[in-house]
Design a protein around this motif. Structure first.
Motif, short mmCIF file in Angstrom:
data_model
loop_
_atom_site.label_atom_id
_atom_site.label_comp_id
_atom_site.label_asym_id
_atom_site.label_seq_id
_atom_site.Cartn_x
_atom_site.Cartn_y
_atom_site.Cartn_z
N SER A 8 22.13 30.63 28.66
CA SER A 8 23.25 31.55 28.92
C SER A 8 23.92 31.33 30.27
O SER A 8 24.90 31.99 30.57
CB SER A 8 22.76 32.99 28.81
N ASN A 9 23.39 30.43 31.08
CA ASN A 9 24.00 30.16 32.39
C ASN A 9 25.42 29.62 32.21
O ASN A 9 25.67 28.75 31.39
CB ASN A 9 23.13 29.14 33.15
N ALA A 10 26.34 30.15 32.99
CA ALA A 10 27.73 29.71 32.89
C ALA A 10 27.92 28.27 33.34
O ALA A 10 28.87 27.61 32.94
CB ALA A 10 28.63 30.63 33.71
N GLU A 11 27.01 27.78 34.18
CA GLU A 11 27.11 26.40 34.68
C GLU A 11 26.52 25.45 33.64
O GLU A 11 25.32 25.25 33.56
CB GLU A 11 26.35 26.27 36.00
N LEU A 12 27.37 24.86 32.83
CA LEU A 12 26.96 23.97 31.75
C LEU A 12 26.11 22.81 32.27
O LEU A 12 25.08 22.47 31.68
CB LEU A 12 28.19 23.43 31.01
N GLU A 13 26.51 22.23 33.38
CA GLU A 13 25.78 21.08 33.93
C GLU A 13 24.37 21.44 34.34
O GLU A 13 23.43 20.67 34.12
CB GLU A 13 26.54 20.49 35.12
N SER A 14 24.18 22.62 34.94
CA SER A 14 22.83 23.00 35.39
C SER A 14 21.92 23.31 34.20
O SER A 14 20.72 23.02 34.23
CB SER A 14 22.89 24.20 36.34
N VAL A 15 22.49 23.88 33.13
CA VAL A 15 21.70 24.14 31.92
C VAL A 15 21.25 22.82 31.31
O VAL A 15 20.07 22.63 30.99
CB VAL A 15 22.51 24.96 30.89
N THR A 16 22.18 21.89 31.17
CA THR A 16 21.86 20.57 30.61
C THR A 16 20.82 19.87 31.46
O THR A 16 19.87 19.27 30.95
CB THR A 16 23.13 19.71 30.49
N ALA A 17 20.99 19.93 32.78
CA ALA A 17 20.09 19.23 33.70
C ALA A 17 18.66 19.73 33.60
O ALA A 17 17.71 18.94 33.60
CB ALA A 17 20.59 19.37 35.14
N LYS A 18 18.46 21.05 33.49
CA LYS A 18 17.09 21.57 33.44
C LYS A 18 16.39 21.17 32.15
O LYS A 18 15.20 20.85 32.15
CB LYS A 18 17.06 23.08 33.65
N PHE A 19 17.13 21.14 31.02
CA PHE A 19 16.52 20.69 29.77
C PHE A 19 16.22 19.19 29.81
O PHE A 19 15.17 18.75 29.34
CB PHE A 19 17.43 21.03 28.58
N GLU A 20 17.12 18.41 30.39
CA GLU A 20 16.90 16.97 30.48
C GLU A 20 15.73 16.63 31.41
O GLU A 20 14.97 15.71 31.14
CB GLU A 20 18.18 16.27 30.95
N GLU A 21 15.59 17.39 32.49
CA GLU A 21 14.47 17.17 33.41
C GLU A 21 13.14 17.46 32.73
O GLU A 21 12.17 16.70 32.85
CB GLU A 21 14.62 18.05 34.65
N ALA A 22 13.10 18.57 31.97
CA ALA A 22 11.88 18.90 31.23
C ALA A 22 11.61 17.84 30.15
O ALA A 22 10.46 17.45 29.94
CB ALA A 22 12.01 20.28 30.59
N LYS A 23 12.66 17.37 29.50
CA LYS A 23 12.51 16.33 28.48
C LYS A 23 11.91 15.07 29.08
O LYS A 23 11.02 14.44 28.49
CB LYS A 23 13.86 16.02 27.84
N GLU A 24 12.38 14.70 30.26
CA GLU A 24 11.86 13.50 30.93
C GLU A 24 10.37 13.64 31.23
O GLU A 24 9.58 12.71 30.99
CB GLU A 24 12.64 13.27 32.23
N LEU A 25 9.96 14.81 31.74
CA LEU A 25 8.55 15.06 32.03
C LEU A 25 7.70 14.95 30.77
O LEU A 25 6.67 14.27 30.75
CB LEU A 25 8.38 16.44 32.65
N LEU A 26 8.15 15.58 29.69
CA LEU A 26 7.37 15.59 28.45
C LEU A 26 7.38 14.23 27.76
O LEU A 26 6.39 13.84 27.15
CB LEU A 26 7.90 16.68 27.52
N THR A 27 8.47 13.50 27.88
CA THR A 27 8.54 12.15 27.31
C THR A 27 7.55 11.23 28.01
O THR A 27 6.88 10.41 27.38
CB THR A 27 9.97 11.59 27.41
N GLU A 28 7.40 11.39 29.34
CA GLU A 28 6.43 10.61 30.09
C GLU A 28 5.01 10.85 29.59
O GLU A 28 4.14 9.99 29.67
CB GLU A 28 6.49 10.96 31.59
N LEU A 29 4.79 12.05 29.07
CA LEU A 29 3.47 12.41 28.54
C LEU A 29 3.29 11.95 27.09
O LEU A 29 2.24 12.18 26.50
CB LEU A 29 3.25 13.92 28.63
N GLY A 30 4.31 11.30 26.54
CA GLY A 30 4.18 10.72 25.20
C GLY A 30 4.68 11.58 24.06
O GLY A 30 4.38 11.30 22.90
N PHE A 31 5.44 12.61 24.35
CA PHE A 31 5.92 13.51 23.31
C PHE A 31 7.30 13.13 22.83
O PHE A 31 8.13 12.62 23.58
CB PHE A 31 5.96 14.95 23.83
N GLU A 32 7.55 13.42 21.55
CA GLU A 32 8.90 13.46 21.01
C GLU A 32 9.43 14.85 21.34
O GLU A 32 8.76 15.85 21.05
CB GLU A 32 8.90 13.23 19.50
#
Length: 198
Positions: free
Chosen positions: A12-36
């Motif tokens: 719900s954050n109005a800042e589209l870039e910050s919302v996208t960035a936090k999901f992408e950062e979490a995705k990167e962490l979880l991908t490093e751990l071997g997850f889809e």
């Protein structure tokens, strides 16, 4: 079996870039751990049926720190509980990350294997030894079995087995005992160098 995790957090954050960035950062962490990894696309943020379909394809849920402030994330939390998915929280994973780095570094020094080598399906002796070392030293440093299972991509029962077998291997297997003592000594040095790590 492919392990899938769904990331839940406020969209719900109005800042589209910050919302996208936090999901992408979490995705990167979880991908490093071997997850889809899957998470709600911002264009579908209000589509509960689509989000539920994505959740049902996963075995894990990963909740970002702001999940409780978002109505859809709270609904997803309830769905995860109903489906009995393994739930993980950003705050817990990030707090233990230095521990994981320390333990996996020590295991690599002792065995020559990196986490991605032994977080796999193979049951070869050396990989099983590395998993046992990783599980034991994370566990005695207060990491929850659920989190250890996440890093090793195993279920809770496999981690429990590793922990039970560790003492027998140390007692009766001289090769394993040498590796275990080396891991222990490396971690002790790290503790003395950086009191905040463990």
């Amino acid at each position: 079996m492919e392990l899938r995790v769904y990331i839940s957090g406020s969209t719900s954050n109005a800042e589209l870039e910050s919302v996208t960035a936090k999901f992408e950062e979490a995705k990167e962490l979880l991908t490093e751990l071997g997850f889809e990894v899957d998470y709600p696309l911002l264009s579908d943020a209000d589509n509960l049926l689509l989000r539920v379909a994505k959740i049902q394809a996963c075995q894990y849920m990963f909740f970002l720190n702001d999940w409780h402030s978002d109505r859809m994330s709270r609904i997803e939390h309830n769905i995860a509980n109903e489906l009995k998915l393994i739930t993980l929280y950003e705050v817990s994973i990030r707090q233990t990350h230095p521990l994981v780095e320390t333990v996996q570094g020590a295991v690599q020094e002792a065995t020559g294997l990196v986490l991605s080598d032994y977080a796999c399906k193979s049951r070869s002796r050396q990989l099983v030894y590395a998993r046992m070392l990783f599980a034991h030293f994370c566990h005695i440093n207060k990491m929850a079995l659920t989190q250890i299972a996440l890093y090793l991509q195993k279920d809770h029962a496999t981690i429990s087995w590793c922990l039970k077998k560790y003492d027998d291997e140390v007692k009766y297997n001289s090769q394993f005992r040498i590796m275990a003592h080396k891991v222990r000594d490396i971690i002790e040095v790290e503790k003395n160098l950086n009191k905040d790590v463990l």
